[in-house]
Design an enzyme around this catalytic site. Sequence first.
Site, mmCIF file in Angstrom:
data_model
loop_
_atom_site.group_PDB
_atom_site.id
_atom_site.type_symbol
_atom_site.label_atom_id
_atom_site.label_comp_id
_atom_site.label_asym_id
_atom_site.label_seq_id
_atom_site.Cartn_x
_atom_site.Cartn_y
_atom_site.Cartn_z
ATOM 1 N N PRO A 29 37.648 -29.045 8.450
ATOM 2 C CG PRO A 29 36.060 -28.590 7.098
ATOM 3 C CD PRO A 29 36.364 -29.803 8.207
ATOM 4 C CB THR A 31 38.768 -20.229 7.046
ATOM 5 O OG1 THR A 31 37.803 -20.830 6.212
ATOM 6 C CG2 THR A 31 39.475 -18.925 6.176
ATOM 7 C CD GLN A 106 35.085 -26.859 3.409
ATOM 8 O OE1 GLN A 106 35.557 -25.891 3.729
ATOM 9 N NE2 GLN A 106 34.480 -27.776 4.533
ATOM 10 N N GLY A 174 28.808 -27.668 1.459
ATOM 11 C CA GLY A 174 27.306 -27.271 1.135
ATOM 12 C C GLY A 174 26.824 -26.707 2.566
ATOM 13 C CB ALA A 175 27.901 -26.617 5.666
ATOM 14 C CG HIS A 176 28.875 -23.593 8.128
ATOM 15 N ND1 HIS A 176 30.400 -24.000 7.949
ATOM 16 C CD2 HIS A 176 28.174 -24.736 8.463
ATOM 17 C CE1 HIS A 176 30.369 -25.172 8.736
ATOM 18 N NE2 HIS A 176 28.993 -25.668 9.048
ATOM 19 C CE1 TYR A 178 30.856 -18.701 3.949
ATOM 20 C CE2 TYR A 178 30.899 -20.835 4.984
ATOM 21 C CZ TYR A 178 31.377 -19.203 5.050
ATOM 22 O OH TYR A 178 31.927 -18.979 6.074
#
Length: 366
Positions: A29, A31, A106, A174-176, A178
């Site tokens: 994924p 952006t 996502q 559920g990462a990074h 966010y």
Amino acid sequence: MSENKTIQALFDSFSSDKLQLPNRTVMAPMTRGFSPNGVPGEDVAAYYRRRAEHNVGLIITEGTGIDHPASVSGDSIPLFHGEASLEGWKRVVDQVHEAGGKIAPQLWHVGMTRNKGDLPNEEALPVGPSGFTLDGEPVTDPLTESEVEQLVEAYAKAASEAKRLGFDAIELHGAHGYLIDQFFWEQTNKRTDRYGGDLVKRTQFAVDIIKACRLEVGPEFPIIFRFSQWKMSDYKAQLAKTPEELEQFLQPLVEAGVDIFHCSTRRFWEPAFEGSDLNLAGWTKKLTGKPVISVGSVGLSGEFTSFTNADTTSLDGLVEKLEEEEFDLIAIGRSLLQDPAWVEKVENGQADDLLPFDKSSLTKLY
């Protein structure tokens, strides 16, 4: 990029109890921001279709905003609610399926990484577990429990729409650093209710989301969950400092209904913990028994977070890890951003024809 001794492991079929893929490749994924007013158009559908036409095993879309006024930052980020946006995603699904591919959206909420005044809803304040940015700055009030429950419902609604539109799975972001990750991380979650506490208790928001999504999509629909140690503000951050802590963190997510874990790292070849060569995906597979996706600077000479130019490089290390079954699937980011035919070229031994990553590709839909 040198010729690999064998790349067969990359092109073995994958089969789990809920998902079958023709090979081990996944489009990571990424952006893109080419969806005016949150609506993915024909150009976005064609962009994903091109990857399906060139044999990507599973496409995971860029992050898409759930139905909450502060879910994204920017009016060209695609949304996953509203008639026009969902019609756009239906076109994407149809195009990918027509080309023989499989695709998962996502589902995303940016949480406290959003700035006050950001589009598309300038009046909407950023939201997070305790109202702190990733740098620890207080910006807004903590979410109330009823507001948290509304967010859980928004994720579940998006999951339901994904299944209705014909997607093959969903991925929960559920990462990074966010929103979901902000509940995991002690620096951003100072709550004293059921959504805060120790590492296990801080998984509650994610657990509620996974369970709510499962109720909407039923028992046979794949739920992928993406998590990371690193945050956008801190590449050295660690949710889990040891394998034991990682197991404590993952177990509630497994029990809630995750089918596949997408373990985000900056470089797939780096060990997760001292004393073992296993990367984060390798440890996650070992601890949970679930299929896992690994990711991080695949096929390129520079780590993905630099977003500068990078040359192609050998896949020998990747193939070796796949042969050893350290992980099941590998997500490819920048290489596929630049070159829609990357997977097909690798499969056909056309290493010399692979396109090196150029940061100008961030401004186009190749």
